[in-house]
Design an enzyme around this catalytic site. Structure first.
Site, short mmCIF file in Angstrom:
data_model
loop_
_atom_site.label_atom_id
_atom_site.label_comp_id
_atom_site.label_asym_id
_atom_site.label_seq_id
_atom_site.Cartn_x
_atom_site.Cartn_y
_atom_site.Cartn_z
N LYS A 13 -36.49 -94.24 -31.98
CA LYS A 13 -36.80 -95.16 -33.67
C LYS A 13 -35.92 -94.44 -34.05
O LYS A 13 -35.33 -94.87 -35.01
CB LYS A 13 -38.41 -94.36 -34.04
CG LYS A 13 -39.64 -94.09 -33.25
CD LYS A 13 -40.97 -94.23 -33.93
CE LYS A 13 -41.08 -92.52 -34.10
NZ LYS A 13 -41.54 -92.29 -32.59
N ARG A 88 -48.58 -92.99 -39.18
CA ARG A 88 -49.22 -92.49 -37.94
C ARG A 88 -51.08 -92.65 -37.32
O ARG A 88 -50.31 -92.62 -36.32
CB ARG A 88 -48.76 -91.02 -37.23
CG ARG A 88 -47.64 -91.13 -36.78
CD ARG A 88 -46.65 -89.59 -36.46
NE ARG A 88 -45.66 -89.03 -35.63
CZ ARG A 88 -44.28 -88.86 -35.71
NH1 ARG A 88 -44.44 -89.61 -36.60
NH2 ARG A 88 -44.32 -88.26 -34.41
N ARG A 127 -33.41 -83.92 -24.39
CA ARG A 127 -32.76 -83.76 -25.92
C ARG A 127 -32.44 -82.65 -26.77
O ARG A 127 -32.89 -81.49 -26.62
CB ARG A 127 -33.91 -84.75 -26.58
CG ARG A 127 -33.42 -84.73 -28.70
CD ARG A 127 -34.42 -85.41 -29.43
NE ARG A 127 -35.60 -85.17 -29.28
CZ ARG A 127 -36.51 -86.44 -29.99
NH1 ARG A 127 -36.13 -87.14 -30.38
NH2 ARG A 127 -37.77 -85.16 -30.19
N ARG A 160 -35.01 -78.94 -29.73
CA ARG A 160 -35.96 -79.39 -30.68
C ARG A 160 -37.95 -78.81 -30.34
O ARG A 160 -37.93 -78.69 -29.08
CB ARG A 160 -36.97 -79.88 -30.86
CG ARG A 160 -36.74 -80.87 -32.37
CD ARG A 160 -36.68 -82.19 -32.11
NE ARG A 160 -38.07 -82.49 -33.35
CZ ARG A 160 -39.01 -83.99 -33.55
NH1 ARG A 160 -37.79 -84.75 -33.20
NH2 ARG A 160 -40.03 -84.27 -33.14
N ARG A 171 -47.92 -84.05 -27.31
CA ARG A 171 -47.28 -85.72 -28.59
C ARG A 171 -47.33 -86.76 -28.22
O ARG A 171 -48.11 -87.44 -28.53
CB ARG A 171 -46.22 -84.82 -29.40
CG ARG A 171 -45.65 -84.16 -30.02
CD ARG A 171 -44.62 -84.08 -29.57
NE ARG A 171 -43.79 -84.72 -30.15
CZ ARG A 171 -41.78 -84.96 -30.71
NH1 ARG A 171 -41.63 -83.86 -28.83
NH2 ARG A 171 -41.63 -85.54 -30.97
P1 AMP Z 1 -41.29 -86.40 -35.46
O1 AMP Z 1 -39.73 -86.14 -35.90
O2 AMP Z 1 -41.74 -87.86 -36.08
O3 AMP Z 1 -41.67 -86.68 -33.77
O4 AMP Z 1 -42.07 -85.64 -35.77
C1 AMP Z 1 -41.96 -84.21 -35.50
C2 AMP Z 1 -43.60 -84.12 -36.23
O5 AMP Z 1 -43.69 -84.21 -37.59
C3 AMP Z 1 -44.80 -84.88 -35.68
O6 AMP Z 1 -44.87 -83.97 -34.75
C4 AMP Z 1 -45.90 -84.24 -36.63
O7 AMP Z 1 -46.13 -82.70 -36.23
C5 AMP Z 1 -45.31 -84.44 -37.68
N1 AMP Z 1 -45.08 -85.61 -38.55
C6 AMP Z 1 -44.37 -86.63 -38.75
N2 AMP Z 1 -44.98 -87.66 -39.50
C7 AMP Z 1 -46.08 -87.42 -39.34
C8 AMP Z 1 -46.93 -88.50 -40.00
N3 AMP Z 1 -46.89 -89.45 -39.97
N4 AMP Z 1 -48.20 -88.17 -39.59
C9 AMP Z 1 -48.74 -86.50 -39.53
N5 AMP Z 1 -47.87 -86.07 -38.97
C10 AMP Z 1 -46.16 -86.80 -38.92
#
Ligand code: AMP
Length: 228
Positions: A13, A88, A127, A160, A171
């Site tokens: 993404k 989400r 990653r 990360r 996740r």
């Molecule tokens: P990502 O980088 O998009 O994988 O996001 C990393 C983490 O940020 C996720 O595992 C969630 O803990 C939090 N997060 C990011 N976007 C959202 C969202 N829209 N709703 C809730 N938690 C989020």
């Protein structure tokens, strides 16, 4: 152009959003990046979000709504945006609907990147991110020139915390349970576009950009016929 991109963690993404953002001149809004920055800077938002992120859980909807409402009000979003990592949950999608309705605008498309759980587990375990500038590497498909160092700024590369195996499994579960229903939500509205994303970045990106170009042309034709 107003877009949302959906897909499992590690489906690409971020990479594809960056390309779409450059190609169409619209900001990429990554809620994950915004939250990681808030954690790094010790902001109030970061303090509230941190433990959810570390555990691979979703940050509460109310906190996310506040963040996104504020971000979408910024001037750079007037010509459109690509939301990467939001919504989400169905509740978040409804918040977004309300917000767009207030402004009398709508999403043009929701892009869904299709990859298997096996591939994302493989991708996420390789990653690495630059701890200084945030550049993204994959030790197999896109390694840095010098081991452990960012090509762009020389910063050190790290994994990360939430890309570690145990958290990745959580996740993926969270996606299935809370985010997957959004696919039906947007498919029912006729705006879901699915892209097979097991292929190389270039191939996927070319297909997405071609599709969006046709969509943008169709919109222009529609606008010109409706305005007389
Ligand atoms: P990502 O980088 O998009 O994988 O996001 C990393 C983490 O940020 C996720 O595992 C969630 O803990 C939090 N997060 C990011 N976007 C959202 C969202 N829209 N709703 C809730 N938690 C989020």
């Amino acid at each position: 152009m107003r877009l949302v991109i959906l897909g499992l963690p590690g489906s690409g993404k971020g990479t594809q959003s960056t390309r779409i953002s450059k190609r169409f001149g619209i900001p990429q809004i990554s809620t994950g990046d915004i939250l990681r920055q808030a954690v790094k800077e010790g902001q109030d938002l970061g303090r509230k979000a941190r433990r959810y992120m570390e555990q691979g859980q979703l940050v509460p909807d109310a906190l996310m709504a506040e963040l996104v409402i504020l971000r979408l009000q910024a001037k750079d979003c007037q010509r459109g945006f690509i939301l990467d990592g939001f919504p989400r949950t169905i509740a978040q999608a409804k918040t977004l609907d309300g917000l767009l309705k207030e402004k009398n605008i709508a999403l043009d498309a929701v892009l869904r990147l299709q990859v298997s759980a096996e591939s994302v587990i493989q991708r996420l375990s390789h990653r690495r991110l630059c701890s200084r500038c945030g550049a993204d590497y994959n030790l197999l498909s896109n390694p840095p020139k010098e081991e452990g160092r960012c090509d762009r700024c020389g910063g050190s590369l790290r994994q990360r915390e939430d890309d570690q195996a145990k958290t990745v499994a959580r996740r993926l579960q969270v996606y299935q349970r809370q985010t997957k229903p959004l696919e039906t939500y947007y498919r029912d509205r006729g705006i879901l576009l699915v892209f097979e994303a097991e292929r190389g970045v270039e191939e996927v990106s070319a297909e997405i950009i071609d599709t969006l170009k046709s969509l943008a042309c169709a919109e222009l034709v529609k606008d010109s016929t409706s305005s007389g």
